[in-house]
Design a protein around this motif. Structure first.
Motif, PDB file in Angstrom:
ATOM      1  N   ARG A 188      52.853  17.895  32.808  1.00 58.23           N
ATOM      2  CA  ARG A 188      51.571  18.420  32.302  1.00 58.23           C
ATOM      3  C   ARG A 188      50.460  18.236  33.329  1.00 58.23           C
ATOM      4  NH1 ARG A 188      53.704  16.093  27.759  1.00 58.23           N
ATOM      5  NH2 ARG A 188      52.409  14.235  27.941  1.00 58.23           N
ATOM      6  N   GLN A 189      50.461  17.105  34.012  1.00 56.90           N
ATOM      7  CA  GLN A 189      49.472  16.829  35.054  1.00 56.90           C
ATOM      8  C   GLN A 189      49.557  17.900  36.157  1.00 56.90           C
ATOM      9  OE1 GLN A 189      49.943  12.849  36.657  1.00 56.90           O
ATOM     10  NE2 GLN A 189      49.335  13.564  38.668  1.00 56.90           N
ATOM     11  N   PHE A 190      50.737  18.411  36.426  1.00 56.89           N
ATOM     12  CA  PHE A 190      50.940  19.454  37.432  1.00 56.89           C
ATOM     13  C   PHE A 190      50.702  20.855  36.857  1.00 56.89           C
ATOM     14  CE2 PHE A 190      52.495  16.162  40.037  1.00 56.89           C
ATOM     15  CZ  PHE A 190      52.708  16.648  41.311  1.00 56.89           C
ATOM     16  N   GLY A 191      50.327  20.934  35.588  1.00 58.05           N
ATOM     17  CA  GLY A 191      49.998  22.225  34.997  1.00 58.05           C
ATOM     18  C   GLY A 191      51.104  22.898  34.218  1.00 58.05           C
ATOM     19  N   ALA A 206      57.537  18.266  46.807  1.00 59.73           N
ATOM     20  CA  ALA A 206      57.136  17.138  47.662  1.00 59.73           C
ATOM     21  C   ALA A 206      56.027  16.317  46.990  1.00 59.73           C
ATOM     22  CB  ALA A 206      56.680  17.641  49.030  1.00 59.73           C
ATOM     23  N   ALA A 207      55.056  16.992  46.375  1.00 64.17           N
ATOM     24  CA  ALA A 207      53.969  16.286  45.680  1.00 64.17           C
ATOM     25  C   ALA A 207      54.501  15.520  44.468  1.00 64.17           C
ATOM     26  CB  ALA A 207      52.881  17.271  45.265  1.00 64.17           C
ATOM     27  N   GLY A 226      47.992  25.517  42.613  1.00 69.71           N
ATOM     28  CA  GLY A 226      46.736  25.700  43.324  1.00 69.71           C
ATOM     29  C   GLY A 226      46.491  24.683  44.416  1.00 69.71           C
ATOM     30  N   ARG A 227      46.866  23.443  44.197  1.00 72.70           N
ATOM     31  CA  ARG A 227      46.608  22.383  45.173  1.00 72.70           C
ATOM     32  C   ARG A 227      47.800  22.106  46.090  1.00 72.70           C
ATOM     33  NH1 ARG A 227      45.376  16.860  42.786  1.00 72.70           N
ATOM     34  NH2 ARG A 227      46.576  15.701  44.275  1.00 72.70           N
ATOM     35  N   HIS A 228      49.014  22.216  45.543  1.00 74.60           N
ATOM     36  CA  HIS A 228      50.210  21.831  46.288  1.00 74.60           C
ATOM     37  C   HIS A 228      50.930  23.006  46.950  1.00 74.60           C
ATOM     38  CE1 HIS A 228      49.521  17.920  44.640  1.00 74.60           C
ATOM     39  NE2 HIS A 228      49.667  18.366  43.406  1.00 74.60           N
TER      40      HIS A 228
END
Length: 160
Positions: A82-85, A26-27, A16-18
């Protein structure tokens, strides 16, 4: 004591964000830089999906320095996933982010949860090719370096 780790980074689901998988990779590289201090990172490559993953992947390899031992490094990498979903799911399924320890300066490591280098690393162009961009001489299997293993794969089948 600091160790050098080669971390394989992959994504085949948008975030959703990246955004699309190359943006996710890249993120993730930026996150690894913030957590550990990035030593180097390969270019991001697009690769065909393997197994039942379905969607094509964006992949890269980073080199990071850390005083963590492999089990602790694995725990940090899983927390970033997990932080990235990333959620547990079927093996070879689509994933927002996949972080794997491809190699470390301590040589071989084996436990119930972790084997370094990965048992199938020699057959994974999506890890070996980016690894050759940042550490071509890193010995992975006996005297064979990332460059040697990637060249063997290139002779077997073309890489994309």
């Amino acid at each position: 004591m600091n160790h050098l780790y080669a971390i394989a980074v992959g994504s085949n689901r948008p975030h959703g964000r990246h955004g699309r998988p190359p943006g996710v990779v890249a993120a993730a590289i930026a996150e690894l830089d913030a957590k550990f201090g990035l030593f180097d990172a390969s270019p991001i490559m697009l690769n065909r999906a393997t197994g039942g993953a379905g969607r094509d992947f964006a992949n890269a390899v980073t080199l990071v320095e850390s005083d963590l031992e492999p089990p602790q490094m694995l725990a940090v990498l899983q927390a970033i996933e997990r932080q990235f979903g990333r959620r547990s799911g079927r093996r070879w399924g689509a994933r927002v982010l996949d972080l794997d320890i491809a190699a470390w300066s301590g040589g071989r490591f084996a436990s119930r949860r972790l084997t370094i280098p990965h048992a199938r690393l020699a057959g994974r162009a999506f890890v070996l090719v980016p690894l050759t961009a940042v550490a071509p001489g890193w010995r992975l299997v006996g005297p064979l370096s990332a460059r040697h293993l990637a060249a063997r794969l290139a002779h077997r089948r073309p890489c994309r």
